[in-house]
Enzyme design. Structure first.
Site, PDB file in Angstrom:
ATOM      1  CG  ASP A  75      -2.073   1.012   1.080  1.00 33.06           C
ATOM      2  OD1 ASP A  75      -2.466   1.306  -0.056  1.00 33.06           O
ATOM      3  OD2 ASP A  75      -2.548   1.514   2.111  1.00 33.06           O
ATOM      4  CB  CYS A 122     -25.574  -9.013  -3.893  1.00 26.62           C
ATOM      5  SG  CYS A 122     -25.426  -8.175  -2.296  1.00 26.62           S
ATOM      6  CB  CYS A 142     -19.487  -0.238   0.946  1.00 26.31           C
ATOM      7  SG  CYS A 142     -17.697   0.010   0.996  1.00 26.31           S
ATOM      8  CB  CYS A 174     -19.973  -7.770   1.850  1.00 25.97           C
ATOM      9  SG  CYS A 174     -19.590  -9.068   0.642  1.00 25.97           S
TER      10      CYS A 174
END
Length: 334
Positions: free
Chosen positions: A121, A178, A231, A235
């Site tokens: 990252d 979904c 978000c 899931c």
């Protein structure tokens, strides 16, 4: 595989190091739309992000790895101040990179002459699509990697190397029809499935964005003071995530699970650095963090914070002072 798991990685896979023109085109489209906001570093080295060999032509394979940070409590629970799950424990940059370097040393000892590079990252590396290519999971409609075994809770790292490993099969997309992540977003940051407009994302606004929070997003931020898990948390694949697979370094610090706004608003620079030593939160600095806390205070309807918030209207940092004025006005009419 065994050595990677001994070092704390819950997922490992292999992919070829060739650049992917489809992935490169999608990145260019995203940048051209301006969805990266003020993250100029995304565009500055876009050509290197095209794939492993654009960065290092000698690379032949990618080892993609993931560490679990599956939460013990529901990230959607109501709290006075919400810090994203990933930032409640130790800084993943340090933990994952240390393990990657240890795995790299082991690999070189096993196969002398191997050349490699490790990433987590902090370099122009597209870890999520590489993770999908290596079979760790798939990029969901929220653009993050989803694993059948670990849900949405994986920190990703990569090793580029000169060894030729047999690649794993790319993971199939299993989002189906979904759209839970799209519906859950408080600021409607998804212009379409699989596309994120970072400029509207609460994680971007509270972490990457340095100026005043745009007024159109302030109420939607609610009590979120660092990042947003909505978000990810909704899931359905998260029901398979096993907290037992979580790396011990990412166990949540109790004081960061449900912090008190009054305590956070009182932080000066020294207090901020002390509280968030070893945390990824430290990198945004006291001013940006207190700005976020003031937005949460303004949304709280807690008039008991009014005096403290009002005092911050005179803060030396103009962004903090503006957020304090906004929050004070909100509390005054509560």
């Amino acid at each position: 595989m065994a050595e990677a798991r001994r070092l704390g990685f819950a997922a490992i896979g292999f992919a070829a190091a060739q650049d992917d023109p489809v992935r490169s085109a999608r990145l260019r489209e995203w940048l051209d739309a301006g969805y990266h906001g003020t993250m100029g570093w995304m565009e500055d080295r876009a050509e290197v992000r095209q794939g492993p060999q654009s960065m290092w032509p000698e690379a032949r394979s990618v080892i993609a790895l993931g560490m679990s940070y599956a939460p013990e409590v529901d990230p959607l629970d109501d709290r006075e101040a919400k810090i994203s799950v990933y930032a409640q424990g130790r800084d993943y940059h340090d933990v994952v990179k240390k393990a990657l370097k240890a795995l790299a040393r082991w690999l070189v000892a096993e196969v002398p002459g191997t050349e490699l590079k490790v990433f987590v990252d902090t370099a122009p590396v597209m870890e999520k699509p590489l993770g999908q290519m290596a079979g760790l999971g798939w990029q969901g409609k929220h653009t993050n990697l989803v694993s059948r075994e670990h849900g949405s809770w994986l920190f990703l790292g990569c090793i580029y190397c000169t060894l030729e490993f047999a690649p794993d099969s790319p993971h199939d997309d299993r989002c189906g029809s979904c759209n839970a992540c799209q519906v859950a977003c408080p600021t409607e940051a998804f212009p379409a499935p699989y596309k994120l407009d970072a400029r509207r994302c609460i994680s971007y606004l509270t972490i990457e964005h340095a100026g005043p929070i745009p007024h159109e997003f302030r109420e939607a931020m609610g009590s979120r003071i660092y990042g947003c898990d909505d978000c990810l948390a909704v899931c359905p694949w998260n029901k398979f995530a096993d907290t037992a697979a979580r790396h011990m370094a990412f166990a949540a610090r109790p004081e960061l699970v449900a912090p008190r706004l009054a305590d956070l608003l009182a932080l000066d620079d020294a207090g901020f650095r002390a509280l968030f030593s070893g945390s990824p939160i430290k990198r945004i600095g006291r001013n940006r963090f207190v700005r976020n806390c003031l937005i949460a205070a303004g949304n709280s309807a807690d008039t008991g914070l009014s005096e403290q918030v009002g005092g911050l209207r005179g803060d030396p940092d103009p962004v903090v002072a503006e957020a304090a004025a906004w929050a004070f006005a909100r509390l005054s009419v509560s």
